[in-house]
Design a protein around this motif. Sequence first.
Motif, PDB file in Angstrom:
ATOM      1  N   LEU A  50       0.800  -1.214   0.000  1.00  0.00           N
ATOM      2  CA  LEU A  50       0.000   0.000   0.000  1.00  0.00           C
ATOM      3  C   LEU A  50       0.842   1.278   0.000  1.00  0.00           C
ATOM      4  CD1 LEU A  50      -2.822   1.334   0.143  1.00  0.00           C
ATOM      5  CD2 LEU A  50      -2.599   1.210   2.634  1.00  0.00           C
ATOM      6  N   PRO A  51       1.877   1.410   0.848  1.00  0.00           N
ATOM      7  CA  PRO A  51       2.655   2.657   0.818  1.00  0.00           C
ATOM      8  C   PRO A  51       3.321   2.915  -0.531  1.00  0.00           C
ATOM      9  CG  PRO A  51       3.202   1.386   2.766  1.00  0.00           C
ATOM     10  CD  PRO A  51       2.316   0.540   1.924  1.00  0.00           C
ATOM     11  N   LEU A  52       3.840   1.876  -1.148  1.00  0.00           N
ATOM     12  CA  LEU A  52       4.491   2.039  -2.442  1.00  0.00           C
ATOM     13  C   LEU A  52       3.481   2.418  -3.528  1.00  0.00           C
ATOM     14  CD1 LEU A  52       7.158   1.901  -3.967  1.00  0.00           C
ATOM     15  CD2 LEU A  52       6.679  -0.510  -4.395  1.00  0.00           C
ATOM     16  N   LEU A  53       2.326   1.774  -3.517  1.00  0.00           N
ATOM     17  CA  LEU A  53       1.294   2.100  -4.501  1.00  0.00           C
ATOM     18  C   LEU A  53       0.791   3.533  -4.327  1.00  0.00           C
ATOM     19  CD1 LEU A  53      -0.838  -1.162  -4.706  1.00  0.00           C
ATOM     20  CD2 LEU A  53       0.703  -0.226  -6.427  1.00  0.00           C
ATOM     21  N   LEU A  54       0.567   3.942  -3.078  1.00  0.00           N
ATOM     22  CA  LEU A  54       0.132   5.318  -2.838  1.00  0.00           C
ATOM     23  C   LEU A  54       1.193   6.319  -3.296  1.00  0.00           C
ATOM     24  CD1 LEU A  54      -1.670   5.228   0.614  1.00  0.00           C
ATOM     25  CD2 LEU A  54      -2.656   5.752  -1.601  1.00  0.00           C
ATOM     26  N   PHE A  55       2.451   6.012  -3.007  1.00  0.00           N
ATOM     27  CA  PHE A  55       3.540   6.891  -3.426  1.00  0.00           C
ATOM     28  C   PHE A  55       3.543   7.030  -4.947  1.00  0.00           C
ATOM     29  CE2 PHE A  55       8.009   7.432  -4.745  1.00  0.00           C
ATOM     30  CZ  PHE A  55       8.252   8.673  -4.172  1.00  0.00           C
ATOM     31  N   ILE A  56       3.432   5.929  -5.651  1.00  0.00           N
ATOM     32  CA  ILE A  56       3.443   5.958  -7.115  1.00  0.00           C
ATOM     33  C   ILE A  56       2.194   6.653  -7.661  1.00  0.00           C
ATOM     34  CG2 ILE A  56       3.292   4.504  -9.175  1.00  0.00           C
ATOM     35  CD1 ILE A  56       5.159   2.527  -7.692  1.00  0.00           C
ATOM     36  N   MET A  57       1.029   6.314  -7.117  1.00  0.00           N
ATOM     37  CA  MET A  57      -0.225   6.871  -7.640  1.00  0.00           C
ATOM     38  C   MET A  57      -0.374   8.367  -7.356  1.00  0.00           C
ATOM     39  SD  MET A  57      -2.844   3.679  -6.877  1.00  0.00           S
ATOM     40  CE  MET A  57      -4.029   4.766  -6.226  1.00  0.00           C
ATOM     41  N   ILE A  58       0.206   8.856  -6.282  1.00  0.00           N
ATOM     42  CA  ILE A  58       0.073  10.272  -5.948  1.00  0.00           C
ATOM     43  C   ILE A  58       1.239  11.086  -6.489  1.00  0.00           C
ATOM     44  CG2 ILE A  58       0.035  11.918  -4.018  1.00  0.00           C
ATOM     45  CD1 ILE A  58      -1.665   9.830  -2.515  1.00  0.00           C
ATOM     46  N   CYS A  59       2.449  10.567  -6.385  1.00  0.00           N
ATOM     47  CA  CYS A  59       3.629  11.363  -6.741  1.00  0.00           C
ATOM     48  C   CYS A  59       3.881  11.442  -8.244  1.00  0.00           C
ATOM     49  CB  CYS A  59       4.853  10.825  -6.012  1.00  0.00           C
ATOM     50  SG  CYS A  59       4.698  11.057  -4.237  1.00  0.00           S
ATOM     51  N   ILE A  60       3.497  10.445  -9.000  1.00  0.00           N
ATOM     52  CA  ILE A  60       3.683  10.524 -10.449  1.00  0.00           C
ATOM     53  C   ILE A  60       2.816  11.637 -11.056  1.00  0.00           C
ATOM     54  CG2 ILE A  60       3.238   9.311 -12.625  1.00  0.00           C
ATOM     55  CD1 ILE A  60       4.567   6.887 -11.425  1.00  0.00           C
ATOM     56  N   PRO A  61       1.528  11.738 -10.690  1.00  0.00           N
ATOM     57  CA  PRO A  61       0.766  12.875 -11.232  1.00  0.00           C
ATOM     58  C   PRO A  61       1.300  14.240 -10.758  1.00  0.00           C
ATOM     59  CG  PRO A  61      -0.731  11.204 -10.429  1.00  0.00           C
ATOM     60  CD  PRO A  61       0.639  10.789 -10.017  1.00  0.00           C
ATOM     61  N   ILE A  62       1.755  14.328  -9.513  1.00  0.00           N
ATOM     62  CA  ILE A  62       2.305  15.585  -9.007  1.00  0.00           C
ATOM     63  C   ILE A  62       3.544  15.972  -9.813  1.00  0.00           C
ATOM     64  CG2 ILE A  62       3.507  16.649  -7.048  1.00  0.00           C
ATOM     65  CD1 ILE A  62       1.615  15.105  -5.203  1.00  0.00           C
ATOM     66  N   SER A  63       4.458  15.025  -9.984  1.00  0.00           N
ATOM     67  CA  SER A  63       5.685  15.344 -10.723  1.00  0.00           C
ATOM     68  C   SER A  63       5.391  15.617 -12.200  1.00  0.00           C
ATOM     69  CB  SER A  63       6.715  14.228 -10.568  1.00  0.00           C
ATOM     70  OG  SER A  63       6.218  13.023 -11.080  1.00  0.00           O
ATOM     71  N   THR A  64       4.449  14.893 -12.788  1.00  0.00           N
ATOM     72  CA  THR A  64       4.078  15.138 -14.182  1.00  0.00           C
ATOM     73  C   THR A  64       3.506  16.543 -14.340  1.00  0.00           C
ATOM     74  OG1 THR A  64       3.582  12.788 -14.446  1.00  0.00           O
ATOM     75  CG2 THR A  64       2.715  14.272 -16.121  1.00  0.00           C
ATOM     76  N   TYR A  65       2.686  16.955 -13.391  1.00  0.00           N
ATOM     77  CA  TYR A  65       2.105  18.302 -13.426  1.00  0.00           C
ATOM     78  C   TYR A  65       3.200  19.364 -13.373  1.00  0.00           C
ATOM     79  CZ  TYR A  65      -0.021  22.518 -11.466  1.00  0.00           C
ATOM     80  OH  TYR A  65      -0.384  23.809 -11.218  1.00  0.00           O
ATOM     81  N   PHE A  66       4.141  19.221 -12.429  1.00  0.00           N
ATOM     82  CA  PHE A  66       5.188  20.221 -12.289  1.00  0.00           C
ATOM     83  C   PHE A  66       6.150  20.218 -13.477  1.00  0.00           C
ATOM     84  CE2 PHE A  66       4.374  20.243  -7.568  1.00  0.00           C
ATOM     85  CZ  PHE A  66       3.892  21.541  -7.552  1.00  0.00           C
ATOM     86  N   ILE A  67       6.438  19.053 -14.031  1.00  0.00           N
ATOM     87  CA  ILE A  67       7.333  18.988 -15.187  1.00  0.00           C
ATOM     88  C   ILE A  67       6.670  19.602 -16.416  1.00  0.00           C
ATOM     89  CG2 ILE A  67       8.447  17.402 -16.808  1.00  0.00           C
ATOM     90  CD1 ILE A  67       9.089  15.637 -14.348  1.00  0.00           C
ATOM     91  N   ALA A  68       5.392  19.302 -16.619  1.00  0.00           N
ATOM     92  CA  ALA A  68       4.679  19.877 -17.768  1.00  0.00           C
ATOM     93  C   ALA A  68       4.589  21.396 -17.628  1.00  0.00           C
ATOM     94  CB  ALA A  68       3.282  19.274 -17.875  1.00  0.00           C
ATOM     95  N   LYS A  69       4.308  21.872 -16.429  1.00  0.00           N
ATOM     96  CA  LYS A  69       4.237  23.308 -16.183  1.00  0.00           C
ATOM     97  C   LYS A  69       5.604  23.962 -16.407  1.00  0.00           C
ATOM     98  CE  LYS A  69       3.086  26.432 -12.407  1.00  0.00           C
ATOM     99  NZ  LYS A  69       2.756  26.490 -10.999  1.00  0.00           N
ATOM    100  N   GLY A  70       6.659  23.309 -15.936  1.00  0.00           N
ATOM    101  CA  GLY A  70       8.009  23.837 -16.112  1.00  0.00           C
ATOM    102  C   GLY A  70       8.453  23.811 -17.564  1.00  0.00           C
ATOM    103  N   LYS A  71       8.059  22.779 -18.299  1.00  0.00           N
ATOM    104  CA  LYS A  71       8.436  22.685 -19.716  1.00  0.00           C
ATOM    105  C   LYS A  71       7.777  23.799 -20.526  1.00  0.00           C
ATOM    106  CE  LYS A  71       8.990  19.381 -23.465  1.00  0.00           C
ATOM    107  NZ  LYS A  71       8.830  20.320 -24.517  1.00  0.00           N
TER     108      LYS A  71
END
Length: 157
Positions: A50-71
Motif C-alpha cells: 500500500l505505501p508504495l502504490l500510494l507513493f506511485i499513484m500520488i507522486c507521479i501525477p504531481i511530478s508530471t504536473y510540475f514537469i509539464a508546467k516547467g516545460k
Amino acid sequence: MKKIFQPAILNSVTIILFGWALVMFYEAQMQFADIIKDPEPPWEISVNILPLLLFIMICIPISTYFIAKGKKKHKSMWKAFMLPPELEEADEREQMITAKACRSSYIAMWYTAPIAAGLLLFYPLIQENIPYYPIIILLLLPVVQMISYFHSLHKNL
C-alpha cells in the motif's frame, strides 16, 4: 497565498509517502536478514504494498504536473526536471524574496543537521520500539528545510 502553500503541501505529502514506503522496504529487509541468519524453511517475507502504490499513484501525477508546467515555461525539458517550481522568479523582486528564503533555509539546515545527528545517538535506546528511527530523522531534514523556506517566503511576500 494559494500559490505559496500548494508546493509546500505537495512536497510534504511526497516526503511523507516516500518515508512510509522506505519504512515498508526496511521492514522487508529486516525479514530478509532474519532468513539469512536462520536459513531453515519456511522462507517468507510479507510486504505491505500500500505505501508504495500510494507513493506511485500520488507522486507521479504531481511530478508530471510540475514537469509539464516547467516545460511550458522554460521550453526545455532539462530545466523542467532540474529547477524546482518554487525557485522560478519572474522579476528582481521575486529573486530577492527567493534569495532571502534560500538563506533562511540554509541557516535552518546549519542548525538542523547537528541536531539530527545528535538525535541519532538515541537510536540504540529505541531500536526495539522504532527500528526505522534513522529514516524518520533523515527525512526530517528536508521537511525542516521546506518549512523554513516557505515560512520565509510567506513572511517576505
